[in-house]
Design a protein around this motif. Structure first.
Motif, PDB file in Angstrom:
ATOM      1  N   PRO A 102       0.821  -1.213   0.000  1.00  0.00           N
ATOM      2  CA  PRO A 102       0.000   0.000   0.000  1.00  0.00           C
ATOM      3  C   PRO A 102       0.857   1.267   0.000  1.00  0.00           C
ATOM      4  CG  PRO A 102      -0.882  -1.587   1.534  1.00  0.00           C
ATOM      5  CD  PRO A 102       0.451  -2.117   1.073  1.00  0.00           C
ATOM      6  N   GLN A 103       2.007   1.245   0.667  1.00  0.00           N
ATOM      7  CA  GLN A 103       2.904   2.395   0.654  1.00  0.00           C
ATOM      8  C   GLN A 103       3.422   2.648  -0.752  1.00  0.00           C
ATOM      9  OE1 GLN A 103       5.898   1.322   3.518  1.00  0.00           O
ATOM     10  NE2 GLN A 103       4.982   2.635   5.063  1.00  0.00           N
ATOM     11  N   ARG A 142       1.175   6.912  -6.586  1.00  0.00           N
ATOM     12  CA  ARG A 142      -0.044   7.697  -6.838  1.00  0.00           C
ATOM     13  C   ARG A 142       0.211   9.176  -6.521  1.00  0.00           C
ATOM     14  NH1 ARG A 142      -5.099   6.341  -7.706  1.00  0.00           N
ATOM     15  NH2 ARG A 142      -4.732   4.150  -7.262  1.00  0.00           N
ATOM     16  N   LYS A 143       0.873   9.456  -5.412  1.00  0.00           N
ATOM     17  CA  LYS A 143       1.193  10.844  -5.045  1.00  0.00           C
ATOM     18  C   LYS A 143       2.104  11.475  -6.098  1.00  0.00           C
ATOM     19  CE  LYS A 143       3.277  13.700  -1.472  1.00  0.00           C
ATOM     20  NZ  LYS A 143       3.965  13.732  -0.191  1.00  0.00           N
ATOM     21  N   GLU A 172       2.048   1.876  -3.611  1.00  0.00           N
ATOM     22  CA  GLU A 172       0.967   2.436  -4.416  1.00  0.00           C
ATOM     23  C   GLU A 172       0.728   3.891  -4.046  1.00  0.00           C
ATOM     24  OE1 GLU A 172      -3.824   2.011  -5.146  1.00  0.00           O
ATOM     25  OE2 GLU A 172      -2.756   0.318  -4.261  1.00  0.00           O
ATOM     26  N   THR A 173       0.719   4.191  -2.756  1.00  0.00           N
ATOM     27  CA  THR A 173       0.485   5.559  -2.290  1.00  0.00           C
ATOM     28  C   THR A 173       1.574   6.499  -2.797  1.00  0.00           C
ATOM     29  OG1 THR A 173      -0.664   4.761  -0.335  1.00  0.00           O
ATOM     30  CG2 THR A 173       0.198   6.998  -0.235  1.00  0.00           C
TER      31      THR A 173
END
Length: 108
Positions: A17-18, A24-25, A20-21
């Motif tokens: 998840p990190q 994405r950011k 992807e985050t």
């Protein structure tokens, strides 16, 4: 030397998840110049490709992943390497002899 804009991505399953985050950011907050660089690196023809990735309607092909990450100065590294760096930093920061320029820890 300037610090990287985003931290290094980790490959452990709990870090997904990190990853992807972070990506994405990066894709959301990039400048127009960076957007053009990413699109060229990935071989995308227009900005709709980025929008489709962000909306989950398209993905980043494995052949494109290194180029996209490279455009942001990111890299995927193995967990053991990050653990090695963290351990080395902890040892170095805790060594009073090294901090005082008196040689290595444990030296007499």
């Amino acid at each position: 030397m300037n610090a990287p804009e985003f931290p290094i991505l980790r490959s452990s399953s709990d870090a997904q998840p990190q990853n992807e985050t972070l990506l994405r950011k990066a894709l959301t907050t990039m400048s127009k110049a960076k957007r053009a660089e990413v699109m060229q690196a990935a071989g995308w023809k227009d900005e709709s490709s980025i929008t489709q990735v962000l909306n989950g309607n398209a993905g980043i092909k494995l052949e494109q992943l290194d180029a996209v990450l490279g455009a942001f100065g990111m890299a995927i590294v193995e967990q053991w390497y990050m653990d090695y760096l963290a351990r080395g930093n902890a040892i170095g920061a805790s060594c009073c002899r090294a901090r005082l320029s008196q040689g290595t820890c444990g030296a007499h």
